[in-house]
Design a protein around this motif. Structure first.
Motif, PDB file in Angstrom:
ATOM      1  N   LYS A  71       0.757  -1.176  -0.152  1.00 23.09           N
ATOM      2  CA  LYS A  71       0.103  -0.067   0.037  1.00 23.09           C
ATOM      3  C   LYS A  71       0.908   1.309   0.064  1.00 23.09           C
ATOM      4  CE  LYS A  71      -4.037  -2.046   2.147  1.00 23.09           C
ATOM      5  NZ  LYS A  71      -5.016  -2.058   3.477  1.00 23.09           N
ATOM      6  N   GLY A  72       1.886   1.194  -0.984  1.00 24.93           N
ATOM      7  CA  GLY A  72       2.938   2.461  -0.842  1.00 24.93           C
ATOM      8  C   GLY A  72       3.643   2.537   0.273  1.00 24.93           C
ATOM      9  N   ALA A  73       3.868   1.809   1.085  1.00 19.21           N
ATOM     10  CA  ALA A  73       4.800   1.988   2.081  1.00 19.21           C
ATOM     11  C   ALA A  73       5.913   0.674   2.131  1.00 19.21           C
ATOM     12  CB  ALA A  73       4.141   1.799   3.488  1.00 19.21           C
ATOM     13  N   LEU A  74       7.080   1.212   2.440  1.00 16.73           N
ATOM     14  CA  LEU A  74       8.160   0.109   2.619  1.00 16.73           C
ATOM     15  C   LEU A  74       7.880  -0.764   4.050  1.00 16.73           C
ATOM     16  CD1 LEU A  74      11.016  -0.844   1.302  1.00 16.73           C
ATOM     17  CD2 LEU A  74      11.805   0.952   2.777  1.00 16.73           C
ATOM     18  N   ILE A  75       8.012  -2.060   3.666  1.00 16.64           N
ATOM     19  CA  ILE A  75       7.706  -2.871   5.016  1.00 16.64           C
ATOM     20  C   ILE A  75       8.979  -3.743   5.021  1.00 16.64           C
ATOM     21  CG2 ILE A  75       5.250  -2.686   4.739  1.00 16.64           C
ATOM     22  CD1 ILE A  75       5.648  -5.596   3.709  1.00 16.64           C
ATOM     23  N   SER A  76      10.189  -3.622   4.217  1.00 13.25           N
ATOM     24  CA  SER A  76      11.457  -4.685   4.465  1.00 13.25           C
ATOM     25  C   SER A  76      12.075  -4.399   5.611  1.00 13.25           C
ATOM     26  CB  SER A  76      12.136  -4.319   3.185  1.00 13.25           C
ATOM     27  OG  SER A  76      11.668  -4.514   2.039  1.00 13.25           O
ATOM     28  N   LYS A  77      12.484  -5.453   5.924  1.00 13.57           N
ATOM     29  CA  LYS A  77      13.364  -5.675   7.263  1.00 13.57           C
ATOM     30  C   LYS A  77      15.002  -5.566   6.915  1.00 13.57           C
ATOM     31  CE  LYS A  77      14.196  -8.300  11.568  1.00 13.57           C
ATOM     32  NZ  LYS A  77      13.828  -9.586  12.319  1.00 13.57           N
TER      33      LYS A  77
END
Length: 447
Positions: A417-423
């Protein structure tokens, strides 16, 4: 007699304390030796399949125990040999500068000069927390932020790249939660020359980004527009002529049409605009439904631009060229804009970005930082600002390239949803060629 015994007892305690201190220091030194940075390499993509891959540069720092830290930046216009020499100088630039008197350099980030630190032979933890020594009567004043070490071409990208590599050696990986905003140019190359995009080309580019899942896009006024203004004999700060403004308006309308209500559209004037130029462009942005107009806004022009700001209601971002928190504090005081837009490298790295975000929060404003780097630098900056309500998004070029599964990344960035979620993010080293830039020289010579 009592005084003599007391004195001897005190001396014994001091001697014992000294011995224990030496033992402890030797233990600490022995431990820190394994963390010592002994080599720095520059990695470039062997067979680039896109402009993003051809411009991607990765810095790899190696410690004595074999640990590796990675950071990246984008090629900044120098030939390969000069780029390597620049990186080598920056890795060791200010190791011996502290003894010089009254040093003043032209780069605004270096006024008054702070002391830098050699990277090779030091630990990452020391470099990230090193402080400038105080030299009474000399032109060495504490410059907060990692940026005090650097000057010259590519500084912005190199600072955040090196800090990313150092943090990679010292910090645990944690997930990020921050909105992304890819930055695209309003021009493109054709037959070796830059030309402004057509409305159809702009519409196609924004549509592809929307389909990839992005919820914001940033349009850069640079390149061909800069060439156009120079050909007309204009100099910075610019005021675009009406026919140029009309062309820009056409591209903004095309971008906004493709974005619809699902995406925010940002327009960024990478070169400083005059007060009239800013006002005319802001009015056009306002009519086109642009969410934000960014103007670097040189500090010396703040009073005039603060007055011009009263002529329109278009939200304004400022501070892309700022190097210190004090400059942002002045901009906030004069109410020149609603969004702080610091460059991650110019402001001095992630710690200073966090403090810039604190300024925005206190003033009830927003912050939208810019990263002149690749996926590793983008992830580091995003992680440092994760979950902060005052952060609108993080901007950088080629963000869509770093989401692809078949690129130069072994583990690509993930977005929801347009947000970076990577660790984490990892490059595929088999697709890179390596060049040794600097290494620790042994001082032990054979007898």
């Amino acid at each position: 007699m009592k005084k003599t015994r007391t004195r001897r007892s005190t001396q014994l305690v001091v001697m014992a304390h000294s011995v224990f201190s030496m033992l402890n220091l030797s233990d600490v030194h022995a431990v820190s030796k394994s963390d010592e940075i002994v080599a720095a390499d520059l990695l470039t993509v062997a067979e680039p399949a896109s402009e993003a891959e051809s411009r991607l540069r990765v810095i790899r720092l190696t410690t004595r125990d074999g640990s590796m830290g990675y950071g990246d930046y984008l090629e900044f216009g120098l030939p390969a040999k000069e780029e390597e020499e620049t990186l080598a100088r920056l890795l060791n630039r200010y190791g011996l500068q502290g003894y010089k008197l009254n040093i003043f350099l032209t780069d605004p980030s270096m006024r008054a000069v702070g002391e830098g630190h050699t990277v090779i032979g030091q630990t990452a933890n020391y470099l990230l927390h090193a402080k400038t020594r105080y030299w009474p009567g000399r032109a060495l004043y504490h410059r907060e932020g990692f940026g005090r070490m650097w000057q010259g071409p590519g500084k912005s990208g190199l600072v955040i790249a090196l800090q990313t590599a150092l943090l990679d050696l010292t910090t645990e990986k944690s997930p990020s939660q921050v909105r992304l905003c890819p930055s695209i140019r309003m021009d493109r190359k054709a037959k070796g020359k830059r030309r402004l995009s057509t409305p159809d080309e702009m519409q196609q580019t924004v549509t592809s980004l929307k389909e990839a899942g992005f919820t914001a896009v940033r349009l850069e006024l640079t390149g061909a527009l800069d060439d156009e203004m120079k050909a007309r004999g204009e100099c910075i700060p610019y005021r675009y002529p009406q026919e140029v403004l009309s062309h820009i308006s056409g591209l903004m309308h095309a971008a906004k049409k493709a974005a619809s209500t699902e995406m925010d559209v940002v327009v960024a004037a990478n070169m400083n605009l005059s007060t009239d130029g800013m006002t005319y462009l802001a009015l056009r942005c306002q009519r086109s439904g642009v969410s934000l107009l960014e103007n670097p806004m040189a500090l010396r022009h703040l009073p005039e631009q603060a007055e011009a700001r009263k002529e329109f209601t278009q939200p304004l971002g400022f501070g892309g060229d700022y190097h210190t928190l004090e400059e942002f504090a002045q901009g906030i005081k004069k109410q020149v804009g609603a969004v702080l837009s610091p460059d991650a490298g110019r402001i001095g790295g992630v710690t200073m970005l966090e403090r810039t975000a604190d300024l925005a929060k206190e003033a009830k404003l927003k912050v939208a930082p810019i990263v002149q780097g690749g996926p590793l630098s983008l992830l580091t900056v995003s992680r440092s600002l994760s979950g902060r309500e005052e952060v609108l998004w993080v901007t950088s070029p080629y963000q869509d390239e770093w989401l692809k599964e078949d690129g130069v990344l072994k583990h690509s960035l993930q977005m929801v949803k347009g947000a970076l979620i990577s660790k984490s993010c990892e490059i595929d080293e088999t697709k890179f060629q390596v060049k040794r830039i600097a290494q620790l020289e042994t001082k032990n010579k054979e007898k």
